[in-house]
Design a protein around this motif. Structure first.
Motif, PDB file in Angstrom:
ATOM      1  N   MET A   1      -1.310  17.222  36.034  1.00  0.00           N
ATOM      2  CA  MET A   1      -1.087  17.865  34.986  1.00  0.00           C
ATOM      3  C   MET A   1      -1.864  17.427  33.664  1.00  0.00           C
ATOM      4  SD  MET A   1       1.186  19.771  33.672  1.00  0.00           S
ATOM      5  CE  MET A   1       1.812  20.387  32.186  1.00  0.00           C
ATOM      6  N   ASN A   2      -2.116  15.926  33.638  1.00  0.00           N
ATOM      7  CA  ASN A   2      -3.139  15.794  32.462  1.00  0.00           C
ATOM      8  C   ASN A   2      -4.538  16.191  32.842  1.00  0.00           C
ATOM      9  OD1 ASN A   2      -1.134  13.989  31.339  1.00  0.00           O
ATOM     10  ND2 ASN A   2      -1.694  12.002  32.773  1.00  0.00           N
ATOM     11  N   TRP A   4      -5.382  19.362  33.741  1.00  0.00           N
ATOM     12  CA  TRP A   4      -5.203  20.628  33.309  1.00  0.00           C
ATOM     13  C   TRP A   4      -5.212  20.388  31.882  1.00  0.00           C
ATOM     14  CZ3 TRP A   4      -6.245  25.031  35.790  1.00  0.00           C
ATOM     15  CH2 TRP A   4      -6.235  24.946  36.975  1.00  0.00           C
ATOM     16  N   CYS A   5      -4.582  19.672  31.239  1.00  0.00           N
ATOM     17  CA  CYS A   5      -4.571  19.588  29.639  1.00  0.00           C
ATOM     18  C   CYS A   5      -5.828  19.147  29.010  1.00  0.00           C
ATOM     19  CB  CYS A   5      -3.528  18.443  29.245  1.00  0.00           C
ATOM     20  SG  CYS A   5      -1.801  18.697  29.616  1.00  0.00           S
ATOM     21  N   LEU A   7      -8.673  19.902  30.724  1.00  0.00           N
ATOM     22  CA  LEU A   7      -9.630  21.160  31.033  1.00  0.00           C
ATOM     23  C   LEU A   7      -9.276  22.128  29.871  1.00  0.00           C
ATOM     24  CD1 LEU A   7     -11.436  22.728  32.874  1.00  0.00           C
ATOM     25  CD2 LEU A   7      -9.290  23.507  34.029  1.00  0.00           C
ATOM     26  N   PHE A   8      -8.108  22.211  29.395  1.00  0.00           N
ATOM     27  CA  PHE A   8      -7.938  23.509  28.431  1.00  0.00           C
ATOM     28  C   PHE A   8      -8.440  23.122  27.179  1.00  0.00           C
ATOM     29  CE2 PHE A   8      -4.624  25.055  31.315  1.00  0.00           C
ATOM     30  CZ  PHE A   8      -5.116  26.247  31.493  1.00  0.00           C
TER      31      PHE A   8
END
Length: 293
Positions: A1-2, A4-5, A7-8
Motif C-alpha cells: 500500500m505504501n 502505491w502511495c 508511486l502516485f
C-alpha cells in the motif's frame, strides 16, 4: 500500500525537486559567488555578498517596502474577502453564483494584462482623473503611479481587486463548513445577521482564518508581477520590493553588469526572513487554536 502511495506521489516529488529544490540549492551556491551569470567564470567571495547587503540602502528600502505593502494589503484582503464570502454564502441571495464568478474573474486574469490596463485607467489622461475632475473632487490630474505619495496605495488597491477572489473562495470553504443548525439556533434566539456573524460564525471559522491569514501574508511578501508591470519599483524606488530588487540585480543592465550572485544572496536573506515569520505565525496560530478549544 505504501509503495502505491509513493508511486502516485513520485511525479509531484520529482517536479518539486527539479523546479524548486534544485534552483534553491543553486541559489545558495551562487550567493557565495561574484558572478554576473553571463560568463563561465565565477569568483568565490564567501559571505561578502551578505555583508554588502547589510550596507545596501536600496536593499533595505525594498525590504521595508515589502513589509509596508504587506501591512496595507493583508488587513484589506482579509476583511473584504470575508465580507464578500459571508454575503455570497447566503442561500437566499439571488444570482450569488454570478457574483462569485464576477469577483473571481480578476484572479485568473494575467497580472501583466491587469497592469497595462490599470496604467491607462490611472494615467494622468485616464478615466479616473477625468471622473474626479468632472465631479470637481480635484483641481488638477493626479499622477497615481508617478507620484511617490500615491503609487503604493494605488498598487495596494489594484492588488486587492485582483487577488481578493482567491481568499473569498477560501472563506467560502470555511463558511460552508458551519452547520445550518447554528444559523437556525441563532435565529430562534433572536440574533440578527450581524450578531450571528461576530458572536457565532466568526469564532467557528477562526482556525481557518488563521491559515488564510498566513497564506495572505506570505503571498503579499512575494509580490512581483503587478509591481513590475505597473511601476517597476518607481517612482524613485517608492514601490520597489524585494522581488523587483532581486530581478533588477540579477537580470537588468540598468545598474551596470548584472550580479546574479548578489541577487541570490538578497533573495535568500529575505527568504529566510519570510520563513521565520511564517514559523512564528504558525506557532501563534497553534496556541490560539488550543486556547479556543
Amino acid at each position: 500500500m505504501n509503495a502505491w502511495c509513493w508511486l502516485f506521489m513520485s511525479a509531484a516529488v520529482i517536479f518539486y525537486i527539479l523546479f524548486q529544490g534544485y534552483p534553491i540549492l543553486c541559489s545558495i551556491q551562487y550567493s557565495f559567488l561574484d558572478w554576473s551569470g553571463l560568463t563561465s567564470h565565477a569568483k568565490w567571495v564567501g559571505f561578502q555578498n551578505y555583508v554588502e547587503l547589510l550596507h545596501d540602502e536600496l536593499f533595505w528600502n525594498a525590504f521595508v517596502n515589502s513589509f509596508q505593502y504587506t501591512a496595507l494589503i493583508v488587513p484589506l484582503e482579509l476583511a473584504v474577502s470575508l465580507f464578500l464570502a459571508y454575503m455570497l454564502n447566503d442561500e437566499k441571495m439571488k444570482g450569488r453564483s454570478l457574483f462569485r464568478t464576477m469577483y473571481f474573474v480578476p484572479v485568473v486574469t494575467t497580472a501583466s494584462v491587469v497592469g497595462i490596463i490599470m496604467i491607462f485607467i490611472l494615467g494622468v489622461q485616464g478615466p479616473v482623473n477625468h471622473l474626479l475632475l468632472s465631479l470637481h473632487l480635484i483641481r488638477q490630474p493626479i499622477n497615481f503611479l508617478g507620484d511617490a505619495k500615491y503609487a503604493m496605495p494605488s498598487l495596494v488597491l489594484i492588488s486587492l481587486w485582483k487577488d481578493c477572489g482567491t481568499y473569498m473562495i477560501y472563506w467560502l470553504a470555511g463558511l460552508q463548513g458551519v452547520s445550518k443548525d447554528v444559523y437556525e439556533a441563532a435565529t430562534v434566539d433572536g440574533a440578527n445577521r450581524r450578531q450571528t456573524f461576530f458572536h457565532i460564525v466568526l469564532p467557528l471559522i477562526a482556525p481557518i482564518g488563521g491559515i488564510i491569514a498566513i497564506l495572505c501574508i506570505i503571498n503579499s511578501l512575494k509580490v512581483f508581477d503587478i509591481v513590475k508591470t505597473m511601476t517597476e519599483g518607481g517612482p524613485f524606488y517608492a514601490t520597489d520590493v524585494i522581488a523587483t530588487y532581486v530581478y533588477r540585480s540579477a537580470f537588468s543592465s540598468e545598474i551596470g553588469m548584472p550580479r546574479l550572485g548578489y541577487a541570490s544572496a538578497a533573495a535568500l536573506l529575505f527568504g529566510f526572513t519570510v520563513i521565520v515569520i511564517g514559523t512564528v505565525l504558525n506557532i501563534i496560530k497553534g496556541k490560539l487554536a488550543k486556547h479556543a478549544i
